[in-house]
Design an enzyme around this catalytic site. Sequence first.
Site, PDB file in Angstrom:
ATOM      1  N   GLU A 199      27.577  45.734  40.956  1.00  0.00           N
ATOM      2  CA  GLU A 199      27.749  46.633  39.816  1.00  0.00           C
ATOM      3  C   GLU A 199      26.526  47.527  39.584  1.00  0.00           C
ATOM      4  O   GLU A 199      26.420  48.186  38.555  1.00  0.00           O
ATOM      5  CB  GLU A 199      28.090  45.824  38.555  1.00  0.00           C
ATOM      6  CG  GLU A 199      29.467  45.198  38.656  1.00  0.00           C
ATOM      7  CD  GLU A 199      29.910  44.487  37.395  1.00  0.00           C
ATOM      8  OE1 GLU A 199      29.095  44.297  36.469  1.00  0.00           O
ATOM      9  OE2 GLU A 199      31.099  44.120  37.336  1.00  0.00           O
ATOM     10  N   GLU A 214      34.908  36.678  31.007  1.00  0.00           N
ATOM     11  CA  GLU A 214      33.600  37.330  31.100  1.00  0.00           C
ATOM     12  C   GLU A 214      33.359  37.859  32.503  1.00  0.00           C
ATOM     13  O   GLU A 214      32.930  38.993  32.672  1.00  0.00           O
ATOM     14  CB  GLU A 214      32.494  36.347  30.696  1.00  0.00           C
ATOM     15  CG  GLU A 214      31.106  36.916  30.786  1.00  0.00           C
ATOM     16  CD  GLU A 214      30.853  38.083  29.831  1.00  0.00           C
ATOM     17  OE1 GLU A 214      29.975  38.899  30.151  1.00  0.00           O
ATOM     18  OE2 GLU A 214      31.507  38.192  28.779  1.00  0.00           O
ATOM     19  N   ILE A 250      42.155  35.180  46.653  1.00  0.00           N
ATOM     20  CA  ILE A 250      41.406  34.228  45.837  1.00  0.00           C
ATOM     21  C   ILE A 250      41.389  34.680  44.378  1.00  0.00           C
ATOM     22  O   ILE A 250      41.520  33.865  43.463  1.00  0.00           O
ATOM     23  CB  ILE A 250      39.989  34.024  46.406  1.00  0.00           C
ATOM     24  CG1 ILE A 250      40.110  33.354  47.781  1.00  0.00           C
ATOM     25  CG2 ILE A 250      39.125  33.202  45.461  1.00  0.00           C
ATOM     26  CD1 ILE A 250      38.832  33.309  48.578  1.00  0.00           C
ATOM     27  N   GLY A 251      41.252  35.980  44.144  1.00  0.00           N
ATOM     28  CA  GLY A 251      41.325  36.500  42.783  1.00  0.00           C
ATOM     29  C   GLY A 251      42.653  36.155  42.129  1.00  0.00           C
ATOM     30  O   GLY A 251      42.706  35.788  40.951  1.00  0.00           O
ATOM     31  N   ASN A 281      35.118  51.040  39.280  1.00  0.00           N
ATOM     32  CA  ASN A 281      35.444  49.910  40.148  1.00  0.00           C
ATOM     33  C   ASN A 281      36.929  49.955  40.546  1.00  0.00           C
ATOM     34  O   ASN A 281      37.753  49.174  40.074  1.00  0.00           O
ATOM     35  CB  ASN A 281      35.089  48.591  39.466  1.00  0.00           C
ATOM     36  CG  ASN A 281      35.124  47.420  40.411  1.00  0.00           C
ATOM     37  OD1 ASN A 281      35.653  47.502  41.515  1.00  0.00           O
ATOM     38  ND2 ASN A 281      34.563  46.309  39.970  1.00  0.00           N
ATOM     39  N   GLU A 282      37.254  50.910  41.399  1.00  0.00           N
ATOM     40  CA  GLU A 282      38.642  51.130  41.810  1.00  0.00           C
ATOM     41  C   GLU A 282      39.299  49.904  42.451  1.00  0.00           C
ATOM     42  O   GLU A 282      40.465  49.625  42.176  1.00  0.00           O
ATOM     43  CB  GLU A 282      38.751  52.339  42.740  1.00  0.00           C
ATOM     44  CG  GLU A 282      38.603  53.667  42.020  1.00  0.00           C
ATOM     45  CD  GLU A 282      39.677  53.911  40.967  1.00  0.00           C
ATOM     46  OE1 GLU A 282      40.846  53.515  41.174  1.00  0.00           O
ATOM     47  OE2 GLU A 282      39.338  54.489  39.919  1.00  0.00           O
ATOM     48  N   TYR A 288      43.894  44.632  39.115  1.00  0.00           N
ATOM     49  CA  TYR A 288      44.400  44.351  37.773  1.00  0.00           C
ATOM     50  C   TYR A 288      45.746  45.024  37.529  1.00  0.00           C
ATOM     51  O   TYR A 288      46.604  44.472  36.843  1.00  0.00           O
ATOM     52  CB  TYR A 288      43.388  44.781  36.714  1.00  0.00           C
ATOM     53  CG  TYR A 288      42.069  44.048  36.803  1.00  0.00           C
ATOM     54  CD1 TYR A 288      42.005  42.696  37.141  1.00  0.00           C
ATOM     55  CD2 TYR A 288      40.864  44.701  36.558  1.00  0.00           C
ATOM     56  CE1 TYR A 288      40.800  42.025  37.225  1.00  0.00           C
ATOM     57  CE2 TYR A 288      39.653  44.035  36.643  1.00  0.00           C
ATOM     58  CZ  TYR A 288      39.624  42.698  36.974  1.00  0.00           C
ATOM     59  OH  TYR A 288      38.425  42.043  37.049  1.00  0.00           O
ATOM     60  N   LYS A 289      45.938  46.214  38.104  1.00  0.00           N
ATOM     61  CA  LYS A 289      47.235  46.876  37.958  1.00  0.00           C
ATOM     62  C   LYS A 289      48.350  46.080  38.628  1.00  0.00           C
ATOM     63  O   LYS A 289      49.472  46.030  38.125  1.00  0.00           O
ATOM     64  CB  LYS A 289      47.178  48.305  38.515  1.00  0.00           C
ATOM     65  CG  LYS A 289      46.447  49.255  37.595  1.00  0.00           C
ATOM     66  CD  LYS A 289      46.416  50.673  38.134  1.00  0.00           C
ATOM     67  CE  LYS A 289      45.721  51.604  37.149  1.00  0.00           C
ATOM     68  NZ  LYS A 289      45.643  52.978  37.645  1.00  0.00           N
TER      69      LYS A 289
END
Length: 154
Positions: free
Chosen positions: A28, A88, A101-102, A129-130, A136-137
Amino acid sequence: MEKITIRDVRKEDCPRIMELIQELAVYEKAPEAVTVTFEEFEAAGFGENPVWKAFAAVHTDNDQETIVGFALYYVRYSTWKGCRLYLEDLVVTESFRGKRIGHLLFERLFEEVREKKFNGINWQVLEWNEPAIRFYKKLNASFDPEWWNASIDF
């Protein structure tokens, strides 16, 4: 045989979790922003009044276990929504990304939400953070452009 399992983070996992936190900070572009000490981190998760809980993604190969990711959360209370899980950090070490894994970590978070009868999960993602945004989408997450982050450091 190689496999990934998800389990609760243990106190003895804290050194590896801190390594992954530093890896995330480098990704990041803010490695200097990690100022928590190991002692503070460990006490906050395993001391008298723990404030966070985490799940570890553990890679096992030939009976050798390595933590390759984690999801750390705490309970957030919204006066509008009630108890929610606040994610977090979710980190998967670079060499293990793209192996679902995510997804495994999020599935465990979803189980936690159901078990504790919370009504949702909140988290933040950096606008640049594409890869994370695409991930997430796929989970059908919604993004709220109206709210800005604010903080005061002491």
